[in-house]
Design an enzyme around this catalytic site. Structure first.
Site, short mmCIF file in Angstrom:
data_model
loop_
_atom_site.label_atom_id
_atom_site.label_comp_id
_atom_site.label_asym_id
_atom_site.label_seq_id
_atom_site.Cartn_x
_atom_site.Cartn_y
_atom_site.Cartn_z
N ASP A 1 20.38 -20.78 7.95
CA ASP A 1 19.69 -20.50 9.22
C ASP A 1 20.57 -19.56 10.03
OD1 ASP A 1 17.70 -20.79 11.30
OD2 ASP A 1 19.12 -22.05 12.37
N CYS B 1 14.78 -21.03 8.35
CA CYS B 1 14.64 -20.27 9.59
C CYS B 1 13.31 -19.55 9.52
CB CYS B 1 15.79 -19.26 9.68
SG CYS B 1 15.65 -18.11 11.07
N GLU C 1 21.39 -23.05 21.29
CA GLU C 1 22.66 -22.60 20.70
C GLU C 1 23.82 -22.81 21.69
OE1 GLU C 1 23.65 -20.83 17.59
OE2 GLU C 1 21.84 -21.83 16.89
N CYS D 1 9.92 -23.18 14.78
CA CYS D 1 11.30 -22.70 14.81
C CYS D 1 12.15 -23.93 14.57
CB CYS D 1 11.63 -22.09 16.18
SG CYS D 1 13.40 -21.74 16.39
N HIS E 1 14.98 -24.74 15.35
CA HIS E 1 15.78 -25.22 16.48
C HIS E 1 14.98 -26.17 17.39
CE1 HIS E 1 18.49 -21.88 15.53
NE2 HIS E 1 19.31 -22.27 16.50
#
Ligand code: DGL
Length: 274
Positions: A10, A73, A158, A192, A194
């Site tokens: 990713d 990803c 992040e 996504c 994340h």
């Protein structure tokens, strides 16, 4: 090469939400995770840049002995997977395979909706690629798909800001924009890897009966199915139950942050990709 792990890649930490479910579902294999944290996020980058970065990461995983790489990803799956599969793989590693996360998700998403209206929350790159509407139409032609780009969510995650109150504003802003596209949306896909980190905040902004779909279990089930259908690849994946983590950025940052995504302490090694 004695160890032939399954490679998971990713742009940053998001793929750990997928790796975790893979290890739960298929604990017998060896795994290597590569997070390209130094160059994350990919979501707003050009097609060419995402393709070059992704190819470099896939090649690095092949160099570590991985016969099979999962691009965990969506942005990289949308922008680079097909070119790598069709143009690069026959040239660089014809026996190896690279799989993404979009196809397994679009194969099942239609099972969750009652109204036939599905919302897709994703990075700008994934939304602009139109991969979700195109792929979903192949499996569930009657579904209506509404997309919303959420360009600030990956940077928040992040940077470890996703559980802070400041994140609420951006979660509400994008979910409101999605819901404004259709009152009938009853299923929201977190497209996504994340975004599962924001799941509770997203749920708080959606109508109570909404279903929120994240990809970890879907991709893990799909991998299990793939390995069953491809015994020659299954035989090449080594089964030593090891797990190794690599990052292109600071290992200290990775180790403290990645444990939030993966659950439990872990130690990474730095890798320089130029
Ligand atoms: N986890 C990636 C995805 O699924 C995030 C992309 C990014 O780096 O912006 O799209």
């Amino acid at each position: 090469m004695s160890q032939q792990p399954i490679g998971v890649f990713d742009s940053g930490y998001g793929g750990l939400t997928v790796l975790k479910e893979m290890v739960n579902r298929l604990p017998q294999y060896d795994y290597i995770y590569l997070g390209d944290n130094a160059r994350a996020p990919y979501g707003n980058r050009s097609f060419e840049t995402v393709y070059q970065y992704t190819l470099q990461c896939v090649q690095w995983l092949f160099d570590q002995g991985c016969p099979l790489v999962i691009i965990a990803c969506n942005t990289a799956s949308a922008k680079a997977l097909r070119t790598i599969q069709q143009l690069d793989l026959p040239r660089i590693a014809p026996q190896n395979r690279v799989l993404g996360v979009i196809r397994p998700t679009t194969e099942v998403v239609g099972r969750y909706t009652r109204t036939g209206n599905v919302g897709v929350l994703a990075t700008r790159g994934t939304v602009l690629s139109e991969s979700y509407p195109i792929e979903i139409a192949k499996f569930f032609p009657g579904l209506r798909v509404f997309q919303q780009a959420c360009p600030l969510w990956v940077p928040l995650i992040e940077n470890n800001e996703h559980d802070k109150p400041g994140a609420d504003y951006f979660v509400k802003a994008y979910t409101d924009q999605l819901l404004a596209q259709s009152p009938g949306i009853d299923t929201v896909l977190l497209a996504c890897t994340h975004y599962p980190m924001l799941k509770d905040k997203i749920a708080a902004c959606l109508p109570p009966a909404s279903r929120i779909i994240s990809q970890g279990e879907i991709v893990a089930d799909s991998l299990a199915d793939y390995l069953q259908r491809h015994p020659e690849m299954e035989a090449r994946c080594s089964k030593g139950k090891t797990l190794r983590f690599y990052t292109t950025d600071s290992t200290e940052d990775f180790d403290s942050h990645a444990s939030i995504f993966y659950g439990g302490a872990l130690r990474s090694t730095h890798v320089l990709l130029t």
